[in-house]
Design a protein around this motif. Structure first.
Motif, short mmCIF file in Angstrom:
data_model
loop_
_atom_site.label_atom_id
_atom_site.label_comp_id
_atom_site.label_asym_id
_atom_site.label_seq_id
_atom_site.Cartn_x
_atom_site.Cartn_y
_atom_site.Cartn_z
N LEU A 17 -13.67 -59.64 -13.51
CA LEU A 17 -12.23 -59.47 -13.36
C LEU A 17 -11.78 -59.81 -11.94
O LEU A 17 -12.40 -59.36 -10.97
N PRO A 18 -10.71 -60.59 -11.80
CA PRO A 18 -10.22 -60.98 -10.48
C PRO A 18 -9.89 -59.78 -9.59
O PRO A 18 -9.18 -58.88 -10.00
N PHE A 33 -15.50 -48.87 -10.29
CA PHE A 33 -14.91 -50.20 -10.17
C PHE A 33 -13.43 -50.04 -9.86
O PHE A 33 -12.73 -49.28 -10.53
N LYS A 34 -12.99 -50.78 -8.83
CA LYS A 34 -11.61 -50.71 -8.39
C LYS A 34 -11.01 -52.11 -8.30
O LYS A 34 -11.74 -53.09 -8.13
N VAL A 100 -12.38 -52.31 -21.27
CA VAL A 100 -12.49 -52.51 -19.82
C VAL A 100 -11.32 -53.37 -19.33
O VAL A 100 -10.66 -53.04 -18.34
N THR A 101 -11.04 -54.46 -20.04
CA THR A 101 -9.95 -55.35 -19.64
C THR A 101 -8.60 -54.64 -19.71
O THR A 101 -7.76 -54.79 -18.82
N GLU A 102 -8.39 -53.85 -20.74
CA GLU A 102 -7.13 -53.12 -20.87
C GLU A 102 -6.97 -52.09 -19.75
O GLU A 102 -5.88 -51.92 -19.19
N SER A 103 -8.04 -51.41 -19.39
CA SER A 103 -7.99 -50.45 -18.29
C SER A 103 -7.60 -51.16 -16.99
O SER A 103 -6.73 -50.69 -16.25
N TYR A 104 -8.22 -52.28 -16.75
CA TYR A 104 -7.92 -53.11 -15.57
C TYR A 104 -6.43 -53.51 -15.57
O TYR A 104 -5.74 -53.37 -14.56
N ARG A 105 -5.93 -53.99 -16.70
CA ARG A 105 -4.54 -54.41 -16.82
C ARG A 105 -3.58 -53.25 -16.55
O ARG A 105 -2.54 -53.42 -15.90
N ASP A 119 -1.42 -61.74 -13.37
CA ASP A 119 -0.29 -61.09 -14.04
C ASP A 119 -0.83 -60.12 -15.10
O ASP A 119 -1.44 -60.56 -16.07
N PRO A 120 -0.61 -58.82 -14.95
CA PRO A 120 -1.15 -57.86 -15.90
C PRO A 120 -0.54 -57.97 -17.30
O PRO A 120 -1.12 -57.50 -18.27
N ARG A 121 0.63 -58.59 -17.41
CA ARG A 121 1.26 -58.73 -18.72
C ARG A 121 0.59 -59.79 -19.58
O ARG A 121 0.68 -59.73 -20.80
N THR A 122 -0.10 -60.73 -18.95
CA THR A 122 -0.71 -61.82 -19.72
C THR A 122 -2.22 -61.92 -19.56
O THR A 122 -2.88 -62.48 -20.42
N TYR A 123 -2.78 -61.39 -18.49
CA TYR A 123 -4.22 -61.56 -18.25
C TYR A 123 -5.05 -60.92 -19.35
O TYR A 123 -4.86 -59.75 -19.69
#
Length: 135
Positions: A17-18, A33-34, A100-105, A119-123
């Protein structure tokens, strides 16, 4: 999926994740992870079994806990906004990566726009249209 595979899958996803970074602020037994200094995933053993702790939308968290016996309220976290995921039947790589991706977003969305690496709305949304619990 067993606990070892759970930790590996979650860590592999988080590392892709970026802007994500691994830290150990609570000692060697906790992997945190942060993104831009904000926690989106924790991994440890609680008590004696590998777990992954993730941020979740409250309604989604409730639905996930209803659907999966291996998803419980967040261990040592706000029970409304965090979930704990254990390895077990029904837990697969796709589910782990989605959570994991949803938590990050969710964490990204709370950062100032200038600090958001994507962009958290599309990533990571791909082409799916449903919620995680509707899988």
């Amino acid at each position: 999926m067993n606990g070892t595979d759970l930790h590996k899958t979650a860590a592999d996803c988080a590392e892709e994740l970026p802007g994500a970074a691994l830290e150990h602020p609570f000692g060697p037994d906790w992997e945190v992870f942060k993104v831009r200094g904000k926690v989106f995933m924790l991994m440890t053993e609680a008590p004696g079994r590998p777990v992954v702790i993730l941020k979740a939308d409250p309604a989604e968290a409730h639905a996930l806990r209803e659907q999966y016996s291996h998803i419980t309220p967040g261990y040592h976290m706000n029970k409304k906004h965090w979930i704990t995921l254990e390895g077990g039947e029904g837990v697969d790589k796709e589910l782990v990566r989605e959570l994991v991706t949803e938590s990050y977003r969710l964490v990204l969305a709370r950062l100032p726009r200038a600090e958001q690496p994507v962009d958290p709305r599309t990533y990571g949304t791909g082409t799916g249209t449903g919620t995680l619990a509707a899988r």
